[in-house]
Design a protein around this motif. Structure first.
Motif, PDB file in Angstrom:
ATOM      1  N   ALA A  36      12.202  -4.648  -8.228  1.00 20.71           N
ATOM      2  CA  ALA A  36      12.893  -2.521  -8.651  1.00 20.71           C
ATOM      3  C   ALA A  36      13.390  -2.414  -7.000  1.00 20.71           C
ATOM      4  CB  ALA A  36      10.942  -2.153  -7.979  1.00 20.71           C
ATOM      5  N   ALA A  37      13.580  -3.115  -5.983  1.00 16.17           N
ATOM      6  CA  ALA A  37      14.674  -3.325  -5.347  1.00 16.17           C
ATOM      7  C   ALA A  37      16.471  -3.421  -5.508  1.00 16.17           C
ATOM      8  CB  ALA A  37      13.954  -4.243  -4.288  1.00 16.17           C
ATOM      9  N   SER A  38      16.359  -2.833  -5.303  1.00 19.72           N
ATOM     10  CA  SER A  38      18.108  -3.063  -5.926  1.00 19.72           C
ATOM     11  C   SER A  38      18.690  -3.009  -4.541  1.00 19.72           C
ATOM     12  CB  SER A  38      18.646  -0.965  -6.473  1.00 19.72           C
ATOM     13  OG  SER A  38      18.773   0.224  -5.765  1.00 19.72           O
ATOM     14  N   MET A  39      20.233  -2.987  -5.064  1.00 20.10           N
ATOM     15  CA  MET A  39      21.120  -3.182  -4.095  1.00 20.10           C
ATOM     16  C   MET A  39      21.608  -2.057  -3.307  1.00 20.10           C
ATOM     17  SD  MET A  39      20.801  -7.184  -3.426  1.00 20.10           S
ATOM     18  CE  MET A  39      22.714  -7.380  -2.649  1.00 20.10           C
ATOM     19  N   ASP A  40      21.970  -0.990  -3.973  1.00 24.49           N
ATOM     20  CA  ASP A  40      22.410   0.112  -3.280  1.00 24.49           C
ATOM     21  C   ASP A  40      21.018   1.102  -2.618  1.00 24.49           C
ATOM     22  OD1 ASP A  40      24.355   0.820  -5.394  1.00 24.49           O
ATOM     23  OD2 ASP A  40      23.154   0.460  -7.445  1.00 24.49           O
ATOM     24  N   GLU A  41      19.751   0.556  -3.007  1.00 25.99           N
ATOM     25  CA  GLU A  41      19.097   0.947  -1.666  1.00 25.99           C
ATOM     26  C   GLU A  41      18.918   0.259  -0.849  1.00 25.99           C
ATOM     27  OE1 GLU A  41      13.663   2.254  -1.661  1.00 25.99           O
ATOM     28  OE2 GLU A  41      14.812   1.399  -3.537  1.00 25.99           O
ATOM     29  N   ILE A  42      19.375  -1.242  -0.589  1.00 27.66           N
ATOM     30  CA  ILE A  42      19.372  -1.512   0.477  1.00 27.66           C
ATOM     31  C   ILE A  42      20.266  -1.398   1.526  1.00 27.66           C
ATOM     32  CG2 ILE A  42      19.890  -4.013   1.164  1.00 27.66           C
ATOM     33  CD1 ILE A  42      17.483  -4.893  -0.490  1.00 27.66           C
ATOM     34  N   ALA A  43      21.501  -0.917   0.222  1.00 30.28           N
ATOM     35  CA  ALA A  43      22.792  -1.117   1.397  1.00 30.28           C
ATOM     36  C   ALA A  43      23.120   0.683   1.640  1.00 30.28           C
ATOM     37  CB  ALA A  43      24.415  -0.983  -0.059  1.00 30.28           C
ATOM     38  N   GLN A  44      22.499   1.188   1.197  1.00 30.45           N
ATOM     39  CA  GLN A  44      22.023   2.307   1.732  1.00 30.45           C
ATOM     40  C   GLN A  44      21.182   2.463   3.029  1.00 30.45           C
ATOM     41  OE1 GLN A  44      20.112   5.735  -0.528  1.00 30.45           O
ATOM     42  NE2 GLN A  44      20.407   7.348  -0.066  1.00 30.45           N
ATOM     43  N   LEU A  45      19.913   1.405   3.005  1.00 27.40           N
ATOM     44  CA  LEU A  45      19.008   1.737   4.119  1.00 27.40           C
ATOM     45  C   LEU A  45      20.164   1.124   5.145  1.00 27.40           C
ATOM     46  CD1 LEU A  45      16.667   2.096   5.155  1.00 27.40           C
ATOM     47  CD2 LEU A  45      15.442   0.305   4.173  1.00 27.40           C
ATOM     48  N   ALA A  46      20.865  -0.052   4.741  1.00 26.72           N
ATOM     49  CA  ALA A  46      21.495  -0.643   5.556  1.00 26.72           C
ATOM     50  C   ALA A  46      22.914   0.099   5.843  1.00 26.72           C
ATOM     51  CB  ALA A  46      22.463  -2.058   5.383  1.00 26.72           C
ATOM     52  N   GLY A  47      23.519   1.233   6.027  1.00 27.91           N
ATOM     53  CA  GLY A  47      24.279   1.939   6.454  1.00 27.91           C
ATOM     54  C   GLY A  47      25.104   1.861   5.890  1.00 27.91           C
TER      55      GLY A  47
END
Length: 231
Positions: A36-47
């Protein structure tokens, strides 16, 4: 793990930026699951932008593998740093177990990646965790060998076979992993309490074993050695 703070737009050293992305990835994989994890979500969380995540860490598979390796190294380093050379085998195991459970409490996302996510999403990921586990098992086997040597100074017979020590090490590590999973889910036990529980369960029994006592389905055997095929 501290909250990941986005610093989009700021120029940071590559190593710092990668660490931010890894922190975000570990949190996302732990809480959302690998699928379920997405690269979009990871990028957003990392800023950062998603292209920057791909530029630094290539693919989702490679990012997940990097997270597993980082957390495995952190766990091993935590356990190894807690051990004081020269202590008795039981004190070394106590220190190692306490450090192990401390890591699972203080780094719940990292522990989730290692204990739950990596083991359920395919062989490449599971093999990464297995390599870490083998190192821990080998360390525990050395402690059991040291305990057998200490006991053998006063009581040379019976000795534990190499197979028995390997099996005991596997069982002890498996018990620690299961206890850590339950402890973190239930939230009713501290790291030291978990370590004490396992020491009482495993090391006290090991002490009897080193004194020559063996369990058998046929009844108490006293000092007689009962092999696995004699039950």
């Amino acid at each position: 793990m501290d909250a990941v703070k986005g610093v989009k737009g700021k120029r940071l050293p590559r190593a710092v930026r990668e660490e931010q992305m890894m922190d975000a990835a570990v949190r996302t994989f732990a809480r959302r699951g690998y699928r379920a994890a997405s690269m979009d979500e990871i990028a957003q969380l990392a800023g950062v932008s998603k292209p920057l995540v791909y530029l630094y860490l290539n693919s989702k598979d490679q990012l997940f593998t990097a997270c597993i390796r980082r957390e495995a190294q952190a766990l091993l380093a935590t356990v190894q740093a807690a051990i004081e050379p020269g202590l008795s085998a039981d004190r070394q195991l106590w220190a190692g177990l306490t450090a192990f459970f401390d890591y699972t409490v203080e780094s719940p996302d990292g522990w989730s990646v290692l204990h739950r996510q990596a083991r359920t999403h395919g062989e490449p990921f599971a093999l990464e965790v297995a390599a870490m586990r083998d190192e821990i098992v080998a360390f525990v086997a050395v402690l059991i060998q040291a305990a057998a040597t200490e006991a053998g100074a006063a009581r040379p017979e019976p000795e534990l076979a190499e197979r028995d020590m390997a099996g005991l090490a596997q069982a002890l590590v498996g018990a620690a992993e299961s206890l850590a999973g339950w402890m973190n889910d239930a939230g009713t036990m501290t790291a030291k309490e978990a370590a004490a529980t396992l020491m009482n369960f495993a090391w006290v029994g090991l002490g009897n074993l080193l004194e020559g006592e063996r369990w058998s389905a046929r009844g108490p055997q006293g000092p007689a050695v009962v092999g696995a095929g004699e039950f």
